[in-house]
Design a protein around this motif. Sequence first.
Motif, mmCIF file in Angstrom:
data_model
loop_
_atom_site.group_PDB
_atom_site.id
_atom_site.type_symbol
_atom_site.label_atom_id
_atom_site.label_comp_id
_atom_site.label_asym_id
_atom_site.label_seq_id
_atom_site.Cartn_x
_atom_site.Cartn_y
_atom_site.Cartn_z
ATOM 1 N N ARG A 61 0.847 -1.204 0.000
ATOM 2 C CA ARG A 61 0.000 0.000 0.000
ATOM 3 C C ARG A 61 0.880 1.252 0.000
ATOM 4 O O ARG A 61 1.650 1.476 0.929
ATOM 5 N N TRP A 62 0.711 2.060 -1.033
ATOM 6 C CA TRP A 62 1.369 3.362 -1.061
ATOM 7 C C TRP A 62 0.718 4.280 -0.027
ATOM 8 O O TRP A 62 -0.491 4.233 0.184
ATOM 9 N N SER A 63 1.502 5.166 0.550
ATOM 10 C CA SER A 63 0.975 6.207 1.422
ATOM 11 C C SER A 63 0.281 7.262 0.568
ATOM 12 O O SER A 63 0.786 7.652 -0.490
ATOM 13 N N HIS A 64 -0.849 7.756 1.044
ATOM 14 C CA HIS A 64 -1.542 8.848 0.346
ATOM 15 C C HIS A 64 -0.970 10.209 0.746
ATOM 16 O O HIS A 64 -1.290 11.215 0.123
ATOM 17 N N PHE A 65 -0.153 10.230 1.790
ATOM 18 C CA PHE A 65 0.414 11.489 2.296
ATOM 19 C C PHE A 65 1.853 11.716 1.855
ATOM 20 O O PHE A 65 2.269 12.850 1.694
ATOM 21 N N ASN A 66 2.631 10.640 1.703
ATOM 22 C CA ASN A 66 4.040 10.760 1.366
ATOM 23 C C ASN A 66 4.296 9.935 0.106
ATOM 24 O O ASN A 66 4.165 8.718 0.120
ATOM 25 N N GLU A 67 4.686 10.583 -0.970
ATOM 26 C CA GLU A 67 4.813 9.911 -2.261
ATOM 27 C C GLU A 67 5.936 8.885 -2.328
ATOM 28 O O GLU A 67 5.974 8.062 -3.231
ATOM 29 N N SER A 68 6.849 8.890 -1.346
ATOM 30 C CA SER A 68 7.973 7.951 -1.356
ATOM 31 C C SER A 68 7.721 6.692 -0.538
ATOM 32 O O SER A 68 8.449 5.716 -0.668
ATOM 33 N N VAL A 69 6.717 6.706 0.326
ATOM 34 C CA VAL A 69 6.566 5.663 1.337
ATOM 35 C C VAL A 69 5.464 4.668 0.969
ATOM 36 O O VAL A 69 4.414 5.036 0.455
ATOM 37 N N PHE A 70 5.744 3.380 1.268
ATOM 38 C CA PHE A 70 4.720 2.355 1.143
ATOM 39 C C PHE A 70 4.891 1.318 2.246
ATOM 40 O O PHE A 70 5.953 1.213 2.863
ATOM 41 N N LEU A 71 3.828 0.576 2.509
ATOM 42 C CA LEU A 71 3.816 -0.513 3.481
ATOM 43 C C LEU A 71 3.677 -1.839 2.758
ATOM 44 O O LEU A 71 3.083 -1.912 1.681
ATOM 45 N N SER A 72 4.188 -2.895 3.389
ATOM 46 C CA SER A 72 3.958 -4.251 2.903
ATOM 47 C C SER A 72 3.703 -5.157 4.103
ATOM 48 O O SER A 72 4.167 -4.882 5.211
ATOM 49 N N ILE A 79 5.184 -6.571 9.085
ATOM 50 C CA ILE A 79 4.839 -5.395 8.279
ATOM 51 C C ILE A 79 6.147 -4.651 8.090
ATOM 52 O O ILE A 79 6.927 -4.511 9.034
ATOM 53 N N LYS A 80 6.367 -4.153 6.899
ATOM 54 C CA LYS A 80 7.562 -3.349 6.646
ATOM 55 C C LYS A 80 7.146 -2.023 6.024
ATOM 56 O O LYS A 80 6.244 -1.975 5.200
ATOM 57 N N MET A 81 7.807 -0.961 6.463
ATOM 58 C CA MET A 81 7.625 0.364 5.886
ATOM 59 C C MET A 81 8.855 0.666 5.040
ATOM 60 O O MET A 81 9.988 0.494 5.506
ATOM 61 N N TRP A 82 8.605 1.122 3.824
ATOM 62 C CA TRP A 82 9.671 1.341 2.847
ATOM 63 C C TRP A 82 9.646 2.769 2.322
ATOM 64 O O TRP A 82 8.596 3.374 2.209
ATOM 65 N N ASP A 83 10.806 3.251 1.929
ATOM 66 C CA ASP A 83 10.956 4.417 1.054
ATOM 67 C C ASP A 83 11.338 3.829 -0.304
ATOM 68 O O ASP A 83 12.332 3.093 -0.393
ATOM 69 N N HIS A 84 10.579 4.106 -1.344
ATOM 70 C CA HIS A 84 10.826 3.427 -2.616
ATOM 71 C C HIS A 84 12.163 3.790 -3.248
ATOM 72 O O HIS A 84 12.584 3.146 -4.220
ATOM 73 N N GLU A 85 12.875 4.750 -2.683
ATOM 74 C CA GLU A 85 14.208 5.098 -3.174
ATOM 75 C C GLU A 85 15.317 4.328 -2.452
ATOM 76 O O GLU A 85 16.489 4.471 -2.793
ATOM 77 N N ARG A 86 14.953 3.513 -1.448
ATOM 78 C CA ARG A 86 15.952 2.767 -0.659
ATOM 79 C C ARG A 86 15.700 1.267 -0.764
ATOM 80 O O ARG A 86 14.562 0.833 -0.853
#
Length: 133
Positions: A61-72, A79-86
């Motif tokens: 799930r992409w965050s609706h507030f932060n364009e770089s962040v998603f959860l899996s 559960i993991k929180m990611w920055d799609h640039e890392r």
Amino acid sequence: DLDGSNLFGLAGGCCFDFSPHSSHLFLVGTEEGKIHKCSKAYNADYLETYEGHSMAVYTVRWSHFNESVFLSCSADWTIKMWDHERQQPLFSFDLDNQVGDVAWAPWSSTTFAACTADGKVHVYDLNENPHEP
């Protein structure tokens, strides 16, 4: 390839989510625990592959507030929180059971909830406590 040899080793997709911020980006979670960042504009290969889970990824799930962040979330109990640039997750949460779904709260950029196979719902607010539900 007509003989199907180029499909060898590819795991099936379990889930996907389109970015609410970039119309061409989407994520795919796989049976083998990988997450692929893909683009509708470039379909020859994955843009990125994230390898933080050891079992099937059930939800991304992409965050609706932060364009770089998603959860899996995954069958590996995390559960993991990611920055799609890392390449590595920003946070990892172990819920002691298979995590079937995760979703961001629509009113807060730091709150999300997940449900586990034992019937529990876990709500996290990273502003309150980033380590405990």
